[in-house]
Scaffold this motif. Structure first.
Motif, PDB file in Angstrom:
ATOM      1  N   LEU A   1      -7.255  -0.206  -0.711  1.00  9.54           N
ATOM      2  CA  LEU A   1      -6.670   1.087  -1.061  1.00  9.54           C
ATOM      3  C   LEU A   1      -7.617   1.915  -1.930  1.00  9.54           C
TER       4      LEU A   1
ATOM      5  N   ALA B   1       0.825  -1.210   0.000  1.00  9.89           N
ATOM      6  CA  ALA B   1       0.000   0.000   0.000  1.00  9.89           C
ATOM      7  C   ALA B   1       0.862   1.264   0.000  1.00  9.89           C
ATOM      8  N   GLU B   2       1.936   1.247   0.775  1.00 13.16           N
ATOM      9  CA  GLU B   2       2.832   2.410   0.839  1.00 13.16           C
ATOM     10  C   GLU B   2       3.501   2.669  -0.513  1.00 13.16           C
TER      11      GLU B   2
ATOM     12  N   THR C   1       0.820   3.910  -3.133  1.00  9.65           N
ATOM     13  CA  THR C   1       0.400   5.290  -2.855  1.00  9.65           C
ATOM     14  C   THR C   1       1.467   6.285  -3.289  1.00  9.65           C
TER      15      THR C   1
ATOM     16  N   GLU D   1       1.376   9.035  -6.697  1.00  6.98           N
ATOM     17  CA  GLU D   1       1.530  10.481  -6.517  1.00  6.98           C
ATOM     18  C   GLU D   1       2.516  11.062  -7.522  1.00  6.98           C
TER      19      GLU D   1
END
Length: 285
Positions: free
Chosen positions: A85, A51-52, A55, A59
């Protein structure tokens, strides 16, 4: 230029058990179609790590490619993590289930409940067919940004990239013109070649880039260009001119052009000269 990153998922990659060939394969395929990777990452089979990474990449990038974690085992966490997510729920995707049943029937194997879980997909993704395997891929969209999740099995990923993923990218992002030339040298160290190149490299078109690639079969000099397609003809001329200058500059060291394996080059030389090669087993057992 389209910004694309690749995330490979799997503890086995971090432990060195498996070599991450998928990222290299993706980079080569994308380049053939007018795109470049600008980042490669590897993360383990942990929901938080996946998930990190996703994400952060969404971006910064326009397209994010994921491989791995879509299978039926407990460490395959990608699908559930992406569903959380993107605020989605898993639901049965009937075409994927039919595909699973057909593949298992073809192999005369029983479709277990665990295998059937591969047909449950996030409700807000676009399912991507997997003609070479059982786990379907997924496409999530966030405005113009695109996140593709693909299986980690190399031949499945390659097929999906070429026939499903890249065509979808082309619908949103215009490819650029990417071309390269490789001049192969022998018996000259990289540092010496760089010293000799300095006097002519400064005269190259600024859109040309030069890479030094030391390999077991010598030193490869790779000239590359990446521009809008409208400048294709102009840059091809510049690329060919620069390649010719390199060959002339290293006359005593050039033994080949292109990326064909050495055995292919030898075979081609033998055919051109109408020569044959005979080998004998040493009978040592």
């Amino acid at each position: 230029m389209t910004r694309i990153s690749f995330i490979a998922i799997g503890n086995e990659l971090l432990k060195g058990r498996i070599v991450n060939t998928n990222a290299a394969e993706a980079a080569l395929l994308l380049r053939q179609h007018g795109y470049d990777l600008n980042r490669m990452l590897v993360v383990g089979d942990e929901a938080s790590a996946i998930a990190e990474a996703v994400t952060a990449e969404l971006e910064q990038q326009q397209v994010v490619l994921l491989s791995g974690g879509l299978g039926p085992t407990r460490d395959d966490l990608t699908k559930k993590t992406l569903a959380d997510l993107f605020g989605s729920r898993l639901q049965l995707h009937a075409p994927s289930l039919q595909h699973l049943k057909a593949r298992f029937a073809q192999r005369k194997r029983m479709l277990t409940p665990r295998n059937q879980q591969q047909a449950y997909l996030p409700h807000n993704c676009e399912p991507i067919p997997n003609a070479k395997g059982t786990a379907p891929g997924m496409l999530f969209k966030k405005g113009k940004k695109m996140l593709f999740a693909m299986p980690g099995v190399p031949f499945e990923l390659r097929y999906m990239l070429e026939h499903e993923v890249i065509p979808r990218i082309r619908q949103v992002y215009t490819p650029t013109f990417i071309e390269h030339r490789i001049v192969r040298l022998s018996h000259i160290p990289e540092s010496h070649a760089a010293d000799r190149m300095a006097e002519i490299e400064a005269t190259f078109d600024p859109h040309l880039s030069l890479a030094y690639l030391p390999r077991n079969d010598g030193l490869w000099l790779e000239l590359s260009v990446k521009v809008e397609k409208g400048r294709k003809d102009q840059m091809l001329t510049a690329l060919n001119t620069a390649t010719a200058r390199i060959k002339a500059h290293f006359t005593d060291y050039v033994y080949a052009e292109g990326s064909d394996p050495l055995e292919v080059l030898v075979g081609r030389f033998l055919r051109q000269k109408s020569l044959t090669l005979a080998v004998a087993e040493s009978l040592t057992g």
